[in-house]
Design a protein around this motif. Sequence first.
Motif, short mmCIF file in Angstrom:
data_model
loop_
_atom_site.label_atom_id
_atom_site.label_comp_id
_atom_site.label_asym_id
_atom_site.label_seq_id
_atom_site.Cartn_x
_atom_site.Cartn_y
_atom_site.Cartn_z
N UNK A 383 0.86 -1.18 0.00
CA UNK A 383 0.00 0.00 0.00
C UNK A 383 0.89 1.22 0.00
N UNK A 384 0.56 2.20 -0.83
CA UNK A 384 1.36 3.42 -0.93
C UNK A 384 0.50 4.60 -0.53
N UNK A 385 1.01 5.42 0.38
CA UNK A 385 0.37 6.69 0.73
C UNK A 385 1.42 7.78 0.60
N UNK A 386 1.09 8.82 -0.14
CA UNK A 386 2.06 9.90 -0.35
C UNK A 386 2.52 10.51 0.95
N UNK A 387 1.63 10.58 1.92
CA UNK A 387 1.97 11.21 3.19
C UNK A 387 2.79 10.28 4.08
N UNK A 388 2.77 8.98 3.80
CA UNK A 388 3.35 8.04 4.75
C UNK A 388 4.33 7.05 4.14
N UNK A 389 4.47 7.00 2.83
CA UNK A 389 5.42 6.10 2.21
C UNK A 389 4.81 4.77 1.81
N UNK A 390 5.70 3.77 1.69
CA UNK A 390 5.33 2.45 1.22
C UNK A 390 5.17 1.49 2.39
N UNK A 391 4.08 0.71 2.35
CA UNK A 391 3.83 -0.33 3.34
C UNK A 391 3.85 -1.68 2.61
N UNK A 392 4.58 -2.63 3.15
CA UNK A 392 4.72 -3.93 2.51
C UNK A 392 4.38 -5.02 3.51
N UNK A 393 3.50 -5.91 3.12
CA UNK A 393 3.21 -7.10 3.90
C UNK A 393 4.18 -8.19 3.44
N UNK A 394 4.91 -8.79 4.36
CA UNK A 394 5.99 -9.71 4.02
C UNK A 394 5.70 -11.08 4.59
N UNK A 395 5.88 -12.10 3.77
CA UNK A 395 5.82 -13.48 4.22
C UNK A 395 7.25 -13.90 4.57
N UNK A 396 7.49 -14.24 5.82
CA UNK A 396 8.85 -14.46 6.30
C UNK A 396 8.98 -15.86 6.90
N UNK A 397 10.23 -16.28 7.02
CA UNK A 397 10.52 -17.52 7.74
C UNK A 397 11.09 -17.18 9.12
N UNK A 398 12.34 -16.79 9.18
CA UNK A 398 12.90 -16.34 10.46
C UNK A 398 14.03 -15.37 10.17
N UNK A 399 14.39 -14.61 11.20
CA UNK A 399 15.49 -13.68 11.07
C UNK A 399 15.17 -12.39 10.35
N UNK A 400 13.89 -12.10 10.13
CA UNK A 400 13.56 -10.86 9.43
C UNK A 400 13.90 -9.68 10.34
N UNK A 401 14.60 -8.65 9.84
CA UNK A 401 15.03 -7.55 10.71
C UNK A 401 13.87 -6.66 11.13
N UNK A 402 13.73 -6.46 12.42
CA UNK A 402 12.71 -5.56 12.96
C UNK A 402 13.40 -4.36 13.61
N UNK A 403 12.67 -3.28 13.70
CA UNK A 403 13.23 -2.05 14.26
C UNK A 403 12.93 -1.96 15.75
N UNK A 404 13.66 -1.08 16.41
CA UNK A 404 13.48 -0.90 17.85
C UNK A 404 12.07 -0.38 18.13
N UNK A 405 11.44 -0.94 19.15
CA UNK A 405 10.09 -0.53 19.51
C UNK A 405 9.00 -1.21 18.70
N UNK A 406 9.37 -2.23 17.91
CA UNK A 406 8.37 -2.94 17.10
C UNK A 406 7.37 -3.67 17.99
N UNK A 407 6.19 -3.88 17.45
CA UNK A 407 5.15 -4.58 18.20
C UNK A 407 5.64 -5.95 18.63
N UNK A 408 6.15 -6.76 17.69
CA UNK A 408 6.65 -8.09 17.99
C UNK A 408 7.97 -8.30 17.26
N UNK A 409 8.83 -9.13 17.84
CA UNK A 409 10.08 -9.47 17.17
C UNK A 409 10.02 -10.93 16.75
N UNK A 410 10.97 -11.40 15.91
CA UNK A 410 10.89 -12.78 15.41
C UNK A 410 10.89 -13.83 16.50
N UNK A 411 11.59 -13.60 17.61
CA UNK A 411 11.63 -14.60 18.67
C UNK A 411 10.27 -14.75 19.35
#
Length: 886
Positions: A383-411
């Motif tokens: 999903x793209x919003x000019x005011x907010x940038x690009x949002x991508x839904x990702x299908x992951x296995x493990x080790x996907x990098x998350x940022x500090x303060x994220x809702x959930x981390x891979x572990x």
Amino acid sequence: MPRLHPLLRFAHWAATGPAWPWLALILLGAGLARAATVERVTLSTPFFFYEQNIGQEVDPEVLVVVHGDPIYAAITRREFRLFTKQGHLAIRRFAADDAEPTVQPMDRWPGRVNRFQGPPSAWLRDIPAYRQVEIQGIATGVDLVLGERDSAILLTFVVHPGGDPKMVRLRPVATGSPYSAAAPVSTVAAYQWIDGVQTTVDVDFVHPWTGEFDVALGSYDPSASVFVEMTTKSESRSFQPAYTAADASGHLYSARPFSSPVVCGEISDDVLDFCSDVHVAGADAEGNPLFSTVLGGAFRDRAAVVHPDANGGLAVVGTTSSEDFPVTPHAWQSTNAGPIGDGPPHAPKFGDLFLARLDATTGDLLYSTFYGGPADEREGRTSWRDEAGMFVLVVVEDGFPTTQGAWLNPQACPDCSAILRFDLVGGSPVYSTMVPGSLRTLSAHSDGSVYAGGSASSDVPVTPGAIRSERGQRAAYLFRLGPDGSGPIWATYYGGPGPTGNEVSDIVANAEGGAWVHGLWDLGPSLTGEARFFRYLSRFTAQGSEITRTDVPAEGNHSLLKGPGDGVWLHLFTGSSRWPTTPDALAPLGCGPWTSHLYLMRFQPNGALTFASYLHPLSSSTQYRPFVDTRGGFHRAVEGVVERLGTEEPTVANLACAAHAASRSNNMRLSPGGLIMLVGTQMGPAVGVSAAVTNNRYPTELAGVRVRIGGQFAPLLYAQAGQINAVAPYSLTPGQSADVEVEYLGTRLPPLTLPVVKYDFALFSQDPEGKGSAVAFHGDGSLNSPDHPAGPGSIVVLYGAGAGVTSRPSGDGEIANGAAELAAQVRVSYSPDPIKVLHAGPAPGLVNAVTQIIVRLPLRIDRPGIVNRFEFDRDTFISPAGISVR
């Protein structure tokens, strides 16, 4: 007709009595007053061209690279190298051994061509590209012009006076490759221009089975040049991009896999597996090319989506297994952290996401980065919003990098999806977080929050006040994630009490912070144990409260798309041709195959349905993608054609399709003497008019309506604004095409061009959809049905259309008298014992386009069921309607 005469007397009574009301359900219909409009853009300038080799080919002998269909070809001064979609390589020498040909580019391609492959030092911008290239002097007195026909390579050998036509040849190069025997051409033709008139010259291949394509010419004028044309084997209809995005100015964009000459492996002993690059294309509102850009590395790269932004950029998201995929110097992640290389051809591995931004006019690469971890990752919805940038839904296995303060981390979330919010202009992530549930869709709001949904087969978090707090066996899952990705604003289970079928399929966020949600609702089994589902369209507030929920038809594939303002489009396929439509419909009836019609609805922000219409097919295939522009305008496209829908513009007359009058199916074809139902808008009077028979014949003009089929005026049975029933002329020639043209009050509508086949048979149905129980009668005059089936040895009279010409000539639109029979040999199949056809011909008392088939069932019927299989000579037809037997 001595022995059949009593049966024909009965059949005449059945036709003029009980059969008439049933046939009237098909031959007559109700119409509508006005319609929306469509603007169809045919991309007459295909994305087929010859790139000058300025470094994209490492072999310096290559002069031009062919971009189009077939997948890949390269031309040197002496050789033609072709990689086919079947994974074969064909190399052919076209120049004489002692020739020193020169190359002359012709007709510059109007778009800009870019290749971003490998490191920045190898990137190429604005590559010279041409529609035609001439190779002069391939032999004494012989030149070769490379062009395009139907998106395949057209080779035109020009033999000038004094030249030797025996030098027109394609000889295999002895490389030892098992793929070099692949045949590269499919047709050959020759002609001359004599006194300004094109004259055909006889020509044929001499020995193509040996892999050598020499030609032999018949007699010709040696004082004039001879043109010998060959075309490569075209393996798809067209290499037009399948557009999936549009901006506010009407510019069109696509991103798709693009096969490269790099071999990733072998599928079998003699079939290569070619790696894929990413092809991004742009065209203006008229379909003229803006740019063609290729992004790629050494292995397999795949594009997912494109999104135009308001600042002249084009976001491109996909996955790559290439270590050298092009990333810009200030990429957020400069190396591919995932698996490099490739897996099996049919189950390739992809390493990381790539996120790129192109100039939306030139296709230049503005920014590109890898994003991912060590596992195999695949992009989902974006999903793209000019005011907010690009949002991508990702299908992951493990080790996907998350940022500090994220809702959930891979572990904390090993079996979850991930959402990435990325600022493509600034070149950095806003957040990356794991999210619970098996997600299918997301939609961003301008404040940076994002709605996401799917289903949950294990427990996931919900917030206080959730609409449904208990999952059960499986429930739909829906949440709104805050702008910083640290947690949900609200989260809830959703759906009915059923155990397996609840899901969220599509979400569209609106300006007020709420959202439209579409999915499947499971009501659980009925008392008889049958599963019960319906599709819903719901509206939610910004705080997660459900405002409305509307049932929508639970048939076929659905797509929920952003509409004008805060409204939405709901696009779907349906087996019904009779759903309600609004007065401004483009087509008031279904225009597709009898199993799949295209249907579109538009809902206003308050939930009101303001537009409902069937859509006519863009081609014989229904495989196309609907999409919207940045203002919510609805588009749909197949390769080569884009159609924009305008529901707010002045009404125009429109011929949408020509369907079979019995099956109601738009088979995109005609048959001699066939009954057709034309569907459209403003094609005739608002109130339907049935034709009266004059001098034993139906008229060719009715209430100001005339229909030409193959240049002949067709007899008309019924005329109304949305539907015309007509008889195709018996004189149509199978194997050719014919134009179907409607004229109303002197105004001609644009014609439909349809192929003509010998037969196109189906039975009339008691159901207005053309399916179910056929219009068929027992010997006592009673109507056949599942509750009143035909028994062994009984006689049944059936009625259909599309059975072709008769043994003695029949006049178009005449009332049948029972004297004629079908020219075709008719067989009816069902049980082990044959069904005897007693008579097959035009139905007495009806227009002769209606076929009457009288059959006697065998004395042994092995099982109850439906008889609907018919053979006309060697052509087999399965009628959507059939007769019940026991």
